[in-house]
Design a protein around this motif. Sequence first.
Motif, PDB file in Angstrom:
ATOM      1  N   GLY A 540      44.532   6.311 -82.227  1.00  0.00           N
ATOM      2  CA  GLY A 540      44.556   7.618 -81.547  1.00  0.00           C
ATOM      3  C   GLY A 540      45.817   7.783 -80.708  1.00  0.00           C
ATOM      4  O   GLY A 540      46.430   8.880 -80.689  1.00  0.00           O
ATOM      5  N   ILE A 541      46.213   6.695 -80.000  1.00  0.00           N
ATOM      6  CA  ILE A 541      47.409   6.756 -79.144  1.00  0.00           C
ATOM      7  C   ILE A 541      48.657   6.979 -80.004  1.00  0.00           C
ATOM      8  O   ILE A 541      49.533   7.799 -79.655  1.00  0.00           O
ATOM      9  CB  ILE A 541      47.527   5.456 -78.321  1.00  0.00           C
ATOM     10  N   LEU A 542      48.743   6.292 -81.127  1.00  0.00           N
ATOM     11  CA  LEU A 542      49.921   6.432 -82.003  1.00  0.00           C
ATOM     12  C   LEU A 542      49.980   7.831 -82.620  1.00  0.00           C
ATOM     13  O   LEU A 542      51.083   8.423 -82.763  1.00  0.00           O
ATOM     14  CB  LEU A 542      49.882   5.359 -83.100  1.00  0.00           C
ATOM     15  N   ALA A 543      48.808   8.381 -82.973  1.00  0.00           N
ATOM     16  CA  ALA A 543      48.781   9.738 -83.531  1.00  0.00           C
ATOM     17  C   ALA A 543      49.254  10.732 -82.475  1.00  0.00           C
ATOM     18  O   ALA A 543      50.014  11.690 -82.774  1.00  0.00           O
ATOM     19  CB  ALA A 543      47.366  10.071 -84.002  1.00  0.00           C
ATOM     20  N   GLN A 544      48.835  10.529 -81.247  1.00  0.00           N
ATOM     21  CA  GLN A 544      49.257  11.421 -80.150  1.00  0.00           C
ATOM     22  C   GLN A 544      50.759  11.288 -79.900  1.00  0.00           C
ATOM     23  O   GLN A 544      51.448  12.290 -79.644  1.00  0.00           O
ATOM     24  CB  GLN A 544      48.464  11.063 -78.895  1.00  0.00           C
ATOM     25  N   ALA A 545      51.274  10.036 -79.998  1.00  0.00           N
ATOM     26  CA  ALA A 545      52.696   9.812 -79.729  1.00  0.00           C
ATOM     27  C   ALA A 545      53.591  10.452 -80.787  1.00  0.00           C
ATOM     28  O   ALA A 545      54.733  10.824 -80.500  1.00  0.00           O
ATOM     29  CB  ALA A 545      52.965   8.315 -79.653  1.00  0.00           C
ATOM     30  N   ARG A 546      53.069  10.563 -82.017  1.00  0.00           N
ATOM     31  CA  ARG A 546      53.890  11.199 -83.064  1.00  0.00           C
ATOM     32  C   ARG A 546      54.159  12.661 -82.740  1.00  0.00           C
ATOM     33  O   ARG A 546      55.202  13.207 -83.055  1.00  0.00           O
ATOM     34  CB  ARG A 546      53.184  11.053 -84.419  1.00  0.00           C
ATOM     35  N   GLU A 547      53.206  13.319 -82.095  1.00  0.00           N
ATOM     36  CA  GLU A 547      53.399  14.724 -81.725  1.00  0.00           C
ATOM     37  C   GLU A 547      54.060  14.847 -80.358  1.00  0.00           C
ATOM     38  O   GLU A 547      54.806  15.792 -80.101  1.00  0.00           O
ATOM     39  CB  GLU A 547      52.038  15.426 -81.686  1.00  0.00           C
ATOM     40  N   ASN A 548      53.770  13.862 -79.467  1.00  0.00           N
ATOM     41  CA  ASN A 548      54.343  13.938 -78.121  1.00  0.00           C
ATOM     42  C   ASN A 548      54.746  12.527 -77.676  1.00  0.00           C
ATOM     43  O   ASN A 548      53.982  11.836 -77.030  1.00  0.00           O
ATOM     44  CB  ASN A 548      53.305  14.524 -77.153  1.00  0.00           C
ATOM     45  N   PRO A 549      55.992  12.099 -78.018  1.00  0.00           N
ATOM     46  CA  PRO A 549      56.446  10.731 -77.686  1.00  0.00           C
ATOM     47  C   PRO A 549      56.334  10.409 -76.198  1.00  0.00           C
ATOM     48  O   PRO A 549      56.100   9.257 -75.819  1.00  0.00           O
ATOM     49  CB  PRO A 549      57.902  10.718 -78.149  1.00  0.00           C
ATOM     50  N   ALA A 550      56.446  11.399 -75.350  1.00  0.00           N
ATOM     51  CA  ALA A 550      56.391  11.144 -73.908  1.00  0.00           C
ATOM     52  C   ALA A 550      55.006  10.668 -73.457  1.00  0.00           C
ATOM     53  O   ALA A 550      54.853  10.060 -72.388  1.00  0.00           O
ATOM     54  CB  ALA A 550      56.786  12.412 -73.155  1.00  0.00           C
ATOM     55  N   ALA A 551      53.997  10.926 -74.313  1.00  0.00           N
ATOM     56  CA  ALA A 551      52.622  10.535 -73.947  1.00  0.00           C
ATOM     57  C   ALA A 551      52.480   9.011 -73.866  1.00  0.00           C
ATOM     58  O   ALA A 551      51.576   8.502 -73.181  1.00  0.00           O
ATOM     59  CB  ALA A 551      51.627  11.105 -74.954  1.00  0.00           C
ATOM     60  N   LEU A 552      53.395   8.293 -74.556  1.00  0.00           N
ATOM     61  CA  LEU A 552      53.323   6.835 -74.502  1.00  0.00           C
ATOM     62  C   LEU A 552      53.519   6.301 -73.085  1.00  0.00           C
ATOM     63  O   LEU A 552      52.955   5.274 -72.721  1.00  0.00           O
ATOM     64  CB  LEU A 552      54.386   6.198 -75.417  1.00  0.00           C
ATOM     65  N   GLN A 553      54.328   6.997 -72.293  1.00  0.00           N
ATOM     66  CA  GLN A 553      54.602   6.530 -70.932  1.00  0.00           C
ATOM     67  C   GLN A 553      53.328   6.492 -70.095  1.00  0.00           C
ATOM     68  O   GLN A 553      53.138   5.600 -69.280  1.00  0.00           O
ATOM     69  CB  GLN A 553      55.638   7.461 -70.274  1.00  0.00           C
ATOM     70  N   ASP A 554      52.458   7.480 -70.324  1.00  0.00           N
ATOM     71  CA  ASP A 554      51.195   7.490 -69.580  1.00  0.00           C
ATOM     72  C   ASP A 554      50.316   6.312 -69.980  1.00  0.00           C
ATOM     73  O   ASP A 554      49.683   5.664 -69.126  1.00  0.00           O
ATOM     74  CB  ASP A 554      50.446   8.810 -69.835  1.00  0.00           C
ATOM     75  N   HIS A 555      50.298   6.020 -71.253  1.00  0.00           N
ATOM     76  CA  HIS A 555      49.464   4.910 -71.738  1.00  0.00           C
ATOM     77  C   HIS A 555      49.997   3.546 -71.312  1.00  0.00           C
ATOM     78  O   HIS A 555      49.234   2.585 -71.209  1.00  0.00           O
ATOM     79  CB  HIS A 555      49.368   4.971 -73.271  1.00  0.00           C
ATOM     80  N   MET A 556      51.305   3.464 -71.022  1.00  0.00           N
ATOM     81  CA  MET A 556      51.912   2.185 -70.638  1.00  0.00           C
ATOM     82  C   MET A 556      51.435   1.712 -69.260  1.00  0.00           C
ATOM     83  O   MET A 556      51.642   0.558 -68.890  1.00  0.00           O
ATOM     84  CB  MET A 556      53.437   2.303 -70.625  1.00  0.00           C
ATOM     85  N   ARG A 557      50.760   2.564 -68.520  1.00  0.00           N
ATOM     86  CA  ARG A 557      50.249   2.168 -67.213  1.00  0.00           C
ATOM     87  C   ARG A 557      49.057   1.211 -67.349  1.00  0.00           C
ATOM     88  O   ARG A 557      48.739   0.467 -66.423  1.00  0.00           O
ATOM     89  CB  ARG A 557      49.820   3.423 -66.419  1.00  0.00           C
ATOM     90  N   ASN A 558      48.421   1.270 -68.485  1.00  0.00           N
ATOM     91  CA  ASN A 558      47.313   0.336 -68.774  1.00  0.00           C
ATOM     92  C   ASN A 558      47.924  -0.965 -69.295  1.00  0.00           C
ATOM     93  O   ASN A 558      48.556  -0.977 -70.350  1.00  0.00           O
ATOM     94  CB  ASN A 558      46.388   0.945 -69.834  1.00  0.00           C
ATOM     95  N   PRO A 559      47.744  -2.107 -68.555  1.00  0.00           N
ATOM     96  CA  PRO A 559      48.394  -3.377 -68.951  1.00  0.00           C
ATOM     97  C   PRO A 559      48.062  -3.810 -70.379  1.00  0.00           C
ATOM     98  O   PRO A 559      48.930  -4.280 -71.108  1.00  0.00           O
ATOM     99  CB  PRO A 559      47.870  -4.395 -67.941  1.00  0.00           C
ATOM    100  N   ASN A 560      46.812  -3.625 -70.782  1.00  0.00           N
ATOM    101  CA  ASN A 560      46.404  -4.046 -72.118  1.00  0.00           C
ATOM    102  C   ASN A 560      47.072  -3.200 -73.193  1.00  0.00           C
ATOM    103  O   ASN A 560      47.582  -3.715 -74.200  1.00  0.00           O
ATOM    104  CB  ASN A 560      44.875  -3.944 -72.238  1.00  0.00           C
ATOM    105  N   ILE A 561      47.092  -1.880 -72.944  1.00  0.00           N
ATOM    106  CA  ILE A 561      47.731  -0.965 -73.903  1.00  0.00           C
ATOM    107  C   ILE A 561      49.236  -1.206 -73.903  1.00  0.00           C
ATOM    108  O   ILE A 561      49.891  -1.205 -74.952  1.00  0.00           O
ATOM    109  CB  ILE A 561      47.426   0.503 -73.541  1.00  0.00           C
ATOM    110  N   SER A 562      49.788  -1.452 -72.708  1.00  0.00           N
ATOM    111  CA  SER A 562      51.236  -1.689 -72.579  1.00  0.00           C
ATOM    112  C   SER A 562      51.659  -2.901 -73.416  1.00  0.00           C
ATOM    113  O   SER A 562      52.690  -2.865 -74.099  1.00  0.00           O
ATOM    114  CB  SER A 562      51.592  -1.906 -71.114  1.00  0.00           C
TER     115      SER A 562
END
Length: 577
Positions: A540-562
């Motif tokens: 889901g995160i990768l699908a969201q990032a394809r449309e909005n690459p900046a969304a990855l920065q928000d997810h990087m706050r989670n250590p496990n996701i980062s």
Amino acid sequence: MSAEEHKAQGNKYFAAKDFDKAIEEFTKAIEASPEPNHVLYSNRSGSHASLKDFSKALEDAQKCVEINSSWAKGYNRVGAAHYGLGNYDDAKAAYSKALELDPGNAMAQSGLSSIESAESSQYSQPDMGLGKIFLDPQLISKLKANPKTAELMNDPDLVAKLLQIQSNPQAGMSMMFSEPRLMTIMAALMGIDLNMADPEASASKEPADKSEPNVTPESKSKSEPKSEPKPTSEVSEDVEDVEMEDSSKVQAEELKAKANALYKQRKFDEAIEQYNKAWELHKDITFLNNRAAAEFEKGDYDAAIATCETAIEEGRSIRADYKLIAKSFARLGNSYLKKDDLESAAKYFDKSLTEHRTPEVLSKLRTTQKDIKTREALLYIDPEKAEQARLEGKEFFTNADWPNAVKAYTEMIKRAPEDARGYSNRAAALAKLMSFPDAVEDCNKAIEKDPTFIRAYIRKANAQLAMKEYSQVLDTLTNAREKDNELNSGKNSLEIDQLYNKALSQRFLAIEGETPEQTMERVSRDPEIVSILQDPVMQGILAQARENPAALQDHMRNPNISKKINTLIAAGVIRTR
């Protein structure tokens, strides 16, 4: 072999009831002895008596009292031999002499009682006329003096039959007609000349083995004197008299049972007294082992040690069961353990195992050895010397003398085992020597001693990176980052991040000669990459990032996701440019 060694062998054969061999060994002991030894003649006399050869028993017994006229047991031997020969008056005199020397001598008392009983039997039984002939107490002596019967008296079995007729003339009637030699003896006593054949020829009709006459088991048992004296056992230097062995053992076992009951009631002094009496009656080191147990429970460990040592010494001399000796050694170990003498305790536990191996004693030995090492380590602790070793290690490390640095830091660890720096510093030196697994182990110990020691995490990650354990490197650095943020406000974050990125980049580097396509294909088969890409959340995160690459920065706050996103970036699955 020495006289003592032959004597020990004789005792061994006597205990096994192999009396012929016992006689051989006691004879050799007598020959090897530098001076006449009354005990050896006593032992051989007892062996002859056990074979019913009372004539030879008497010779040895008389030699015994000749050598030592103050030893009561020698006269007991003389009395037993005379009794076996039917010489009741001489037997009485010998037993009386023994009582004169030792008023409490149980063997002499028993002997006199047996003679009294035998004489009483002679007069109380109906004899059908035989009593008048066989009643004379000096019967055997007179038959030996008679030329017509002297040779016949050399047969101990025939003598035993005469003794039975003396004690029970009525029962002797049937024996009289089945034994021609008895008829000959009766005729000689009555003054009748039967023109009897040569005594030796007559005797030759008997079975060749005189020790096993050709009679049924029942008649064989009847042929032995019922009231034969039962000597008691002496001190351990002498063999036990077979006649008294069973009764003294029974009495000793009764005393042991009484002592055991007192032991359970925690009446240790009374129990010890009964065990002593049992030991005096019968030489079984079980009684000494039990006495040591009572002394142990009483808290008198020195007494228990002395008793166990006696049990071992006595046990060796009487060829005691090795299991009993093993118990003595084990109890010695337990006593020394109570005295806090760990070295002696371990020594005797080990000796016990050499005699007989048991799980319980083996466990005690291992525990004691472990405690010895622990105590030695505690005694070695010295903070000042630990600091001195640390400075020496630092100097060696600075001069690139890695082996001596390892030695110095090892000394530091021994002197201050709770100081995490010693393990961490030694890990650094081990890494220089390319001993990466040992370095990781030392870092783990440093972290165990001090979970906040960030330097230990970093050194561990470097060692893991050298072994190309990339996934473990990332886990170690993630833990380091969490601790650093919590305790040091991210003071070491730059070094941690650099090492983290280095591990990521090295993990998915192209192998020499590999095309980009081949590299990507290899990376796509990496188990961790496959796991991340199959994770529904990451999908889901990768699908969201394809449309909005900046969304990855928000997810990087989670250590496990980062961590997962950085892994995909390092693998080239996610491209940042």
